[in-house]
Design a protein around this motif. Structure first.
Motif, short mmCIF file in Angstrom:
data_model
loop_
_atom_site.label_atom_id
_atom_site.label_comp_id
_atom_site.label_asym_id
_atom_site.label_seq_id
_atom_site.Cartn_x
_atom_site.Cartn_y
_atom_site.Cartn_z
N LEU A 143 0.80 -1.22 0.00
CA LEU A 143 0.00 0.00 0.00
C LEU A 143 0.84 1.28 0.00
CD1 LEU A 143 -2.80 -0.99 2.57
CD2 LEU A 143 -2.86 -1.14 0.08
N GLU A 144 1.72 1.43 0.98
CA GLU A 144 2.40 2.71 1.17
C GLU A 144 3.39 3.04 0.05
OE1 GLU A 144 4.05 5.13 4.91
OE2 GLU A 144 5.19 3.30 4.50
N GLU A 145 4.26 2.10 -0.31
CA GLU A 145 5.26 2.40 -1.33
C GLU A 145 4.63 2.71 -2.70
OE1 GLU A 145 8.24 -0.66 -1.14
OE2 GLU A 145 9.09 0.18 0.70
N PRO A 146 3.64 1.92 -3.17
CA PRO A 146 3.00 2.30 -4.44
C PRO A 146 2.31 3.67 -4.37
CG PRO A 146 2.49 0.01 -3.90
CD PRO A 146 3.18 0.60 -2.71
N TYR A 147 1.72 4.00 -3.23
CA TYR A 147 1.08 5.30 -3.04
C TYR A 147 2.12 6.42 -3.13
CZ TYR A 147 -1.01 9.23 -0.50
OH TYR A 147 -1.46 10.46 -0.11
N LEU A 148 3.23 6.26 -2.42
CA LEU A 148 4.26 7.29 -2.44
C LEU A 148 4.86 7.46 -3.83
CD1 LEU A 148 5.99 6.54 0.99
CD2 LEU A 148 4.49 8.47 0.43
N GLU A 149 4.97 6.37 -4.57
CA GLU A 149 5.45 6.48 -5.96
C GLU A 149 4.47 7.26 -6.82
OE1 GLU A 149 7.25 3.41 -8.53
OE2 GLU A 149 7.92 2.50 -6.64
N ARG A 150 3.18 7.03 -6.62
CA ARG A 150 2.17 7.78 -7.39
C ARG A 150 2.19 9.26 -7.02
NH1 ARG A 150 -0.92 3.26 -6.66
NH2 ARG A 150 -2.17 4.08 -4.97
N ILE A 151 2.33 9.55 -5.74
CA ILE A 151 2.28 10.94 -5.26
C ILE A 151 3.56 11.71 -5.62
CG2 ILE A 151 2.16 12.40 -3.19
CD1 ILE A 151 -0.48 11.08 -3.94
N PHE A 152 4.72 11.11 -5.36
CA PHE A 152 5.99 11.83 -5.50
C PHE A 152 6.79 11.44 -6.74
CE2 PHE A 152 5.11 11.97 -0.88
CZ PHE A 152 5.03 13.34 -0.74
N GLY A 153 6.36 10.42 -7.46
CA GLY A 153 6.97 10.04 -8.73
C GLY A 153 8.45 9.76 -8.64
N GLU A 154 9.20 10.41 -9.53
CA GLU A 154 10.64 10.16 -9.66
C GLU A 154 11.40 10.49 -8.38
OE1 GLU A 154 13.95 8.64 -11.19
OE2 GLU A 154 11.95 8.51 -12.10
N GLU A 155 10.95 11.52 -7.66
CA GLU A 155 11.61 11.87 -6.39
C GLU A 155 11.59 10.68 -5.44
OE1 GLU A 155 11.28 15.15 -2.75
OE2 GLU A 155 9.62 14.97 -4.16
N TYR A 156 10.46 10.00 -5.32
CA TYR A 156 10.37 8.84 -4.43
C TYR A 156 11.16 7.65 -4.98
CZ TYR A 156 8.82 5.12 -1.43
OH TYR A 156 8.82 4.07 -0.55
N ARG A 157 11.12 7.44 -6.29
CA ARG A 157 11.87 6.32 -6.88
C ARG A 157 13.37 6.48 -6.61
NH1 ARG A 157 7.44 6.44 -10.22
NH2 ARG A 157 8.16 8.05 -11.65
N ARG A 158 13.89 7.70 -6.74
CA ARG A 158 15.30 7.94 -6.43
C ARG A 158 15.59 7.68 -4.95
NH1 ARG A 158 14.49 12.52 -9.60
NH2 ARG A 158 14.53 13.81 -7.73
N TYR A 159 14.69 8.16 -4.10
CA TYR A 159 14.84 7.96 -2.65
C TYR A 159 14.81 6.46 -2.33
CZ TYR A 159 13.67 8.15 2.33
OH TYR A 159 13.65 7.97 3.69
N LYS A 160 13.90 5.75 -2.94
CA LYS A 160 13.76 4.31 -2.72
C LYS A 160 15.02 3.55 -3.16
CE LYS A 160 10.50 0.82 -4.23
NZ LYS A 160 9.25 0.59 -4.93
N GLU A 161 15.62 3.98 -4.25
CA GLU A 161 16.85 3.34 -4.74
C GLU A 161 18.04 3.59 -3.82
OE1 GLU A 161 17.63 4.67 -8.71
OE2 GLU A 161 15.81 3.75 -9.50
N SER A 162 18.08 4.74 -3.19
CA SER A 162 19.26 5.11 -2.41
C SER A 162 19.13 4.85 -0.91
CB SER A 162 19.58 6.60 -2.62
OG SER A 162 18.56 7.40 -2.08
N THR A 163 17.92 4.60 -0.43
CA THR A 163 17.72 4.46 1.02
C THR A 163 17.08 3.12 1.34
OG1 THR A 163 17.39 6.85 1.12
CG2 THR A 163 16.72 5.59 3.05
N PRO A 164 17.67 2.36 2.26
CA PRO A 164 17.09 1.07 2.62
C PRO A 164 15.67 1.20 3.19
CG PRO A 164 19.29 1.31 3.54
CD PRO A 164 18.90 2.64 2.99
N ARG A 165 14.85 0.20 2.95
CA ARG A 165 13.48 0.21 3.47
C ARG A 165 13.50 0.27 4.99
NH1 ARG A 165 10.70 -4.35 1.18
NH2 ARG A 165 9.85 -2.95 -0.38
N TYR A 166 14.37 -0.52 5.61
CA TYR A 166 14.35 -0.57 7.07
C TYR A 166 15.57 0.10 7.70
CZ TYR A 166 10.18 -3.20 6.38
OH TYR A 166 8.93 -3.56 5.99
N PHE A 167 16.76 -0.35 7.44
CA PHE A 167 17.89 0.35 8.03
C PHE A 167 19.18 -0.04 7.34
CE2 PHE A 167 20.12 2.61 11.38
CZ PHE A 167 19.17 3.56 11.72
#
Length: 187
Positions: free
Chosen positions: A155-179
């Protein structure tokens, strides 16, 4: 009996929250107040259930009491600090509650985890479960961890991708989901 009713109420609130979030996120909207309130109530109830099981020693685990108290306390304190750092970085109760999605938070502790509040909360609950040596509290915590992971992925990650687009995709690629350590971004 009262404890079982608390668990049942938590499960019902979780289902209500899940479907409310799903419906809202599919529309690309922010959470309505009643869904956000259900989440907060459910989270509070879950924490009470874990604390209650720990204080009462439900399904006592064979762990040395002193080691459990020290180890559990350390985990709980570290978890609370991590959770607090995540909450403070949001700088808004509305944003933290899903009532405002106007800004993607990627600073502070969010450089090392896309979900530090969850990590902190999980560590605190695991610590409390260990301090009380309660197998039931630990089982409830593990169930919550699995549920939150599914929420993040489905739910959350697909939503954030729809809302923030490329900005979130870049963040997702560079930052671990948990730690973990941030990865270098490819340009």
């Amino acid at each position: 009996m009262l404890y079982a009713l608390g668990v049942l109420l938590f499960l019902l609130l979780s289902l209500y929250s899940w479907f409310g979030i799903k419906r809202t996120y599919e529309k690309g909207e922010i959470l309505p107040l009643h869904v956000s309130a259900a989440i907060w109530i459910g989270d509070t109830l879950h924490s009470i259930l874990v604390l209650w099981a720990s204080l009462r020693g439900f399904w006592l685990m064979p762990i040395n009491a002193t080691a459990a108290l020290i180890g559990g306390s350390v985990l709980a304190v570290v978890g609370l600090v991590i959770m607090l750092l995540g909450m403070l970085e949001f700088r808004s109760f509305k944003r933290m509650s899903g009532l405002d999605s106007s800004k993607l938070i990627t600073t502070g502790i969010y450089r090392y985890s896309r979900n530090p509040q969850y990590i902190g909360w999980f560590l605190a609950l695991i610590g409390i479960s260990i301090m009380g040596r309660s197998g039931l509290a630990l089982l409830l915590t593990i169930a919550l961890i699995i549920g939150i992971h599914l929420y993040n992925v489905k739910l959350e990650e697909p939503y954030l991708e729809r809302i923030f687009g490329e900005e979130y995709r870049r963040y997702k690629e560079s930052t671990p989901r948990y730690f973990g350590m941030p990865k270098r971004r490819n340009k």
